[in-house]
Design an enzyme around this catalytic site. Sequence first.
Site, PDB file in Angstrom:
ATOM      1  NE  ARG A  10      52.631  34.175  44.211  1.00 56.02           N
ATOM      2  CZ  ARG A  10      51.781  34.246  43.191  1.00 56.02           C
ATOM      3  NH1 ARG A  10      50.980  35.293  43.075  1.00 56.02           N
ATOM      4  NH2 ARG A  10      51.743  33.295  42.300  1.00 56.02           N
TER       5      ARG A  10
ATOM      6  CG  ASP B  74      46.534  40.900  33.598  1.00 55.75           C
ATOM      7  OD1 ASP B  74      46.524  39.781  33.076  1.00 55.75           O
ATOM      8  OD2 ASP B  74      46.562  41.061  34.841  1.00 55.75           O
TER       9      ASP B  74
HETATM   10  C1  LIG Z   1      46.847  32.494  34.619  1.00 52.94           C
HETATM   11  S1  LIG Z   1      46.935  34.081  33.868  1.00 52.94           S
HETATM   12  C2  LIG Z   1      46.275  33.705  32.266  1.00 52.94           C
HETATM   13  C3  LIG Z   1      47.074  34.368  31.165  1.00 52.94           C
HETATM   14  C4  LIG Z   1      46.611  34.051  29.748  1.00 52.94           C
HETATM   15  N1  LIG Z   1      45.264  34.490  29.509  1.00 52.94           N
HETATM   16  C5  LIG Z   1      46.752  32.579  29.430  1.00 52.94           C
HETATM   17  O1  LIG Z   1      45.752  31.879  29.352  1.00 52.94           O
HETATM   18  O2  LIG Z   1      47.891  32.127  29.286  1.00 52.94           O
HETATM   19  C6  LIG Z   1      45.592  34.941  34.663  1.00 52.94           C
HETATM   20  C7  LIG Z   1      45.669  36.451  34.516  1.00 52.94           C
HETATM   21  O3  LIG Z   1      44.418  36.998  34.930  1.00 52.94           O
HETATM   22  C8  LIG Z   1      44.670  38.251  35.540  1.00 52.94           C
HETATM   23  N2  LIG Z   1      43.530  38.644  36.380  1.00 52.94           N
HETATM   24  C9  LIG Z   1      43.156  38.154  37.593  1.00 52.94           C
HETATM   25  N3  LIG Z   1      42.087  38.804  38.056  1.00 52.94           N
HETATM   26  C10 LIG Z   1      41.746  39.735  37.130  1.00 52.94           C
HETATM   27  C11 LIG Z   1      40.716  40.720  37.044  1.00 52.94           C
HETATM   28  N4  LIG Z   1      39.822  40.895  38.010  1.00 52.94           N
HETATM   29  N5  LIG Z   1      40.690  41.506  35.940  1.00 52.94           N
HETATM   30  C12 LIG Z   1      41.600  41.360  34.945  1.00 52.94           C
HETATM   31  N6  LIG Z   1      42.594  40.449  34.977  1.00 52.94           N
HETATM   32  C13 LIG Z   1      42.665  39.637  36.063  1.00 52.94           C
HETATM   33  C14 LIG Z   1      45.945  38.001  36.334  1.00 52.94           C
HETATM   34  O4  LIG Z   1      46.616  39.194  36.647  1.00 52.94           O
HETATM   35  C15 LIG Z   1      46.739  37.093  35.387  1.00 52.94           C
HETATM   36  O5  LIG Z   1      47.642  37.822  34.607  1.00 52.94           O
END
Ligand SMILES: C[S@@+](CC[C@H](N)C(=O)[O-])C[C@H]1O[C@@H](n2cnc3c(N)ncnc32)[C@H](O)[C@@H]1O
Length: 278
Positions: free
Chosen positions: A39, A144
């Site tokens: 990454r 996000d």
């Molecule tokens: C696997 S995706 C889930 C997307 C959607 N909620 C779903 O269930 O399909 C996880 C998301 O969490 C976000 N994320 C990770 N750490 C975070 C943080 N500290 N604050 C806000 N978002 C975060 C990532 O950027 C990513 O877009």
Amino acid sequence: MPYYEFAFSADDFARIQRSIYRLAGIVLAAGKLDFAYGRLVRRVRAKGVPSFQAYLDAIDAGDAAERDLFINALTTNHTAFFREPHHFTLLTEQLRQARQSSPQASLRIWCAASSTGEEVWSLAVTACEAFDSLTPPVTILASDIDSHALKVAADGVYAADRVALSPPRLAKFFVSDATRQTVGVRPELKALVRFARINLLDGRWPVNGLLGEQVEAIFCRNVMIYFDRQTQYAILKKFQPLLGREGRLYAGHSEIFTHAADLFSPLGRTVYAPCGVK
Ligand SMILES: C[S@@+](CC[C@H](N)C(=O)[O-])C[C@H]1O[C@@H](n2cnc3c(N)ncnc32)[C@H](O)[C@@H]1O
């Protein structure tokens, strides 16, 4: 033995683990060494530094722009339209009931880890279908930590072959571009959504400022799995006062919050009600 363009030591990996935990709360497991290299190697190259060590020095020294790209590189954005579809059925019922109890009220939904937007636009479609209108009494905040994912979400344009929606839904809520082979969210849906970059780890969230007093639903799905229990608890503690008595927290299918039983009660199917709200 994989080929490494740049030297990558156990110490480099440990520094990455510490930084992403500190910046985003993400726990990078010990086995994720190749993942981290894969990454971040593009960032090391793009930054033009000679080593991972030099790159991580820049992150530690507070290079804010690179720090954001570092976070973007390490987040997992996997998502889909109407993922875990039962939540959208439950939300439909919740929205209709809330509207019946307060006919004048505008209903508010926070999509707290919106990734590239498929979940947000599924919420917007659900709101329209719940009230059989392209202008339902619903406002959605999509946020996000990943600025790139958030931009894709706000653009609302997807490769046509990646949008697994029924033809009637596609025709009603999206505009297709045959030349580009894309579909884009209709402007009426876009008018329902506000976008903001919010780190769930931050001490203060601008949610009330952007949405208003009380939130009917928080969709925070498939992100808590990346956090440890302590981080999850701190976030849940801040979610709880945002929700009214009938408010609901929708979590991902493997996100169980028994360690926060003082804050949220499970209603089944990873939907939670806040405890002790008057
Ligand atoms: C696997 S995706 C889930 C997307 C959607 N909620 C779903 O269930 O399909 C996880 C998301 O969490 C976000 N994320 C990770 N750490 C975070 C943080 N500290 N604050 C806000 N978002 C975060 C990532 O950027 C990513 O877009």
